[in-house]
Scaffold this motif. Structure first.
Motif, PDB file in Angstrom:
ATOM      1  N   LEU A  88       0.839  -1.196   0.000  1.00 43.98           N
ATOM      2  CA  LEU A  88       0.000   0.000   0.000  1.00 43.98           C
ATOM      3  C   LEU A  88       0.875   1.248   0.000  1.00 43.98           C
ATOM      4  O   LEU A  88       1.662   1.458   0.920  1.00 43.98           O
ATOM      5  CB  LEU A  88      -0.909  -0.001   1.239  1.00 43.98           C
ATOM      6  N   MET A  89       0.750   2.061  -1.035  1.00 45.77           N
ATOM      7  CA  MET A  89       1.477   3.334  -1.076  1.00 45.77           C
ATOM      8  C   MET A  89       0.591   4.428  -0.498  1.00 45.77           C
ATOM      9  O   MET A  89      -0.593   4.537  -0.848  1.00 45.77           O
ATOM     10  CB  MET A  89       1.879   3.689  -2.506  1.00 45.77           C
ATOM     11  N   LEU A 125       5.433  -4.551   7.893  1.00 46.44           N
ATOM     12  CA  LEU A 125       4.740  -5.077   9.067  1.00 46.44           C
ATOM     13  C   LEU A 125       4.165  -6.447   8.723  1.00 46.44           C
ATOM     14  O   LEU A 125       2.998  -6.568   8.365  1.00 46.44           O
ATOM     15  CB  LEU A 125       3.621  -4.114   9.494  1.00 46.44           C
ATOM     16  N   ASP A 126       5.000  -7.449   8.826  1.00 50.00           N
ATOM     17  CA  ASP A 126       4.586  -8.802   8.435  1.00 50.00           C
ATOM     18  C   ASP A 126       4.108  -8.775   6.980  1.00 50.00           C
ATOM     19  O   ASP A 126       4.857  -8.431   6.105  1.00 50.00           O
ATOM     20  CB  ASP A 126       3.512  -9.334   9.389  1.00 50.00           C
ATOM     21  N   ASN A 127       2.838  -9.106   6.733  1.00 46.79           N
ATOM     22  CA  ASN A 127       2.323  -9.178   5.361  1.00 46.79           C
ATOM     23  C   ASN A 127       1.871  -7.829   4.814  1.00 46.79           C
ATOM     24  O   ASN A 127       1.513  -7.724   3.645  1.00 46.79           O
ATOM     25  CB  ASN A 127       1.148 -10.165   5.274  1.00 46.79           C
ATOM     26  N   LEU A 128       1.864  -6.823   5.666  1.00 44.41           N
ATOM     27  CA  LEU A 128       1.470  -5.482   5.242  1.00 44.41           C
ATOM     28  C   LEU A 128       2.716  -4.634   5.008  1.00 44.41           C
ATOM     29  O   LEU A 128       3.524  -4.432   5.913  1.00 44.41           O
ATOM     30  CB  LEU A 128       0.597  -4.829   6.315  1.00 44.41           C
ATOM     31  N   ILE A 129       2.871  -4.144   3.783  1.00 42.47           N
ATOM     32  CA  ILE A 129       4.022  -3.315   3.443  1.00 42.47           C
ATOM     33  C   ILE A 129       3.514  -1.940   3.026  1.00 42.47           C
ATOM     34  O   ILE A 129       2.751  -1.810   2.066  1.00 42.47           O
ATOM     35  CB  ILE A 129       4.854  -3.942   2.310  1.00 42.47           C
ATOM     36  N   LEU A 130       3.922  -0.929   3.777  1.00 46.10           N
ATOM     37  CA  LEU A 130       3.515   0.445   3.508  1.00 46.10           C
ATOM     38  C   LEU A 130       4.658   1.202   2.847  1.00 46.10           C
ATOM     39  O   LEU A 130       5.806   1.106   3.273  1.00 46.10           O
ATOM     40  CB  LEU A 130       3.129   1.148   4.809  1.00 46.10           C
ATOM     41  N   TRP A 131       4.325   1.960   1.827  1.00 41.23           N
ATOM     42  CA  TRP A 131       5.287   2.815   1.150  1.00 41.23           C
ATOM     43  C   TRP A 131       4.821   4.251   1.343  1.00 41.23           C
ATOM     44  O   TRP A 131       3.813   4.674   0.780  1.00 41.23           O
ATOM     45  CB  TRP A 131       5.365   2.479  -0.345  1.00 41.23           C
ATOM     46  N   ASP A 132       5.552   4.991   2.156  1.00 42.43           N
ATOM     47  CA  ASP A 132       5.174   6.350   2.528  1.00 42.43           C
ATOM     48  C   ASP A 132       6.031   7.339   1.749  1.00 42.43           C
ATOM     49  O   ASP A 132       7.209   7.519   2.035  1.00 42.43           O
ATOM     50  CB  ASP A 132       5.366   6.529   4.044  1.00 42.43           C
TER      51      ASP A 132
END
Length: 317
Positions: free
Chosen positions: A40-41, A81-88
């Motif tokens: 998720l970006m 964060l485990d299976n959640l990848i954030l692109w800020d």
């Protein structure tokens, strides 16, 4: 402490009255789910509240524990964060030179492919500053950077959310005691959301339904709870492929008060829980009907952890 949804699923299958072959099929399907990751970006203009939104949704300290700046994009912060990848991505609007650099980094990331040749970024959440009358930078970001480079299904992969609803009219018409907008402010926010939708469609032909919310804040001993955060989460989950939705479960804030206040137009917490449950059911759907009934009935009877967790254990409730 975070709940490990996949361990719960495995434990439920292990204790279910099923033959070993059926259990193995279920374990294999759980493993497939566990391998799913969501990228998720999160982007927007400077001051729109990206970090406060990330913190409110997923973990109150998430924005302080990033794994560092991605050297390939030079400017996009990655939180795994485990299976959640954030692109800020850094905020735009701090000068033409910086904006060009940041835009190039966003475009490069949007064109990056995963190991299977699919776009790495699943969704882009564009946050707008509801207190600003000048959204020119945001429109340039959406219309000239994101939509032309996100590829297929832009309507399903771009989310527009208007933050800081509480100060959209400079603090007027916000009920601070009830933590919700009054009628005049709701009308103002509806008009702003319609205007954003029209501007984006006129420029790109893509029709996107924005929502509005307030991420709240916590600073120097003062704190204001979020408003409509549950709608924002529902908004995100609904645009996520079903097989990837469980990636959010273990990272949703467990602070009950974060999810209490919303516009009341729907039971967003319940809808999010249903979305997660649909993923679980879809995962075991390939197995014979009798197996599916056995697993679900076990949960409904109160002994199964997964469905009990997904139908009442999220959001700190």
């Amino acid at each position: 402490m975070k709940n490990d949804i996949f361990i719960k699923m495995q434990n439920d299958v292990m204790t279910a009255q099923l033959d070993e072959q059926t259990k193995q099929v279920l374990f294999d399907n759980i493993l497939k789910l566990k391998e799913q990751k969501i990228n998720l970006m999160v982007t927007g203009a400077t001051g729109c509240g990206k970090s406060s939104t990330i913190n409110a949704l997923f973990d109150m300290e998430v924005a302080k524990v990033g794994v560092g700046v991605d050297p390939e994009t030079m400017s996009i912060q990655k939180y795994e964060l485990d299976n959640l990848i954030l692109w800020d991505s850094p905020g735009l609007g701090d000068g033409k030179e910086k904006d060009r650099s940041h835009s190039k980094a966003i475009i490069k990331k949007l064109n990056e492919l995963d190991e299977e040749g699919n776009p790495l970024i699943d969704l882009v959440l564009v946050i707008l500053d509801g207190s600003s009358r000048d959204l020119g930078t945001s429109y340039e970001l959406i219309n000239q950077v994101i939509i032309p480079n996100i590829g297929e299904n832009a309507k399903e992969r771009i989310l527009i959310a208007i933050n800081q609803a509480d100060v959209a009219m400079k603090g007027r018409n916000w009920d601070y005691e009830q933590n919700q907008p009054q009628e005049k402010l709701i009308a103002f926010l509806d008009e702003k959301a319609d205007s954003v939708k029209a501007r984006v469609k006129e420029a790109t032909g893509v029709e996107i339904e924005p929502i509005y919310y307030s991420a709240g804040y916590k600073e120097e001993g003062e704190e204001q709870k979020p408003w409509n955060l549950s709608k924002l989460l529902y908004f995100i989950v609904q645009h996520t492929p079903t097989k990837k939705r469980l990636s959010y479960v273990d990272n949703i804030s467990q602070r009950k008060e974060m999810w209490e206040d919303d516009d009341g137009l729907d039971d967003y917490r319940e809808e999010v829980q249903k979305s997660f449950l649909d993923t679980v059911i879809e995962a075991v759907g390939e197995v014979a009907t009798r197996v599916l009934k056995s697993v679900v009935n076990t949960a409904v009877s109160g002994t199964g952890k997964v469905v009990r967790f997904l139908t009442g254990g999220l959001f700190g409730w």
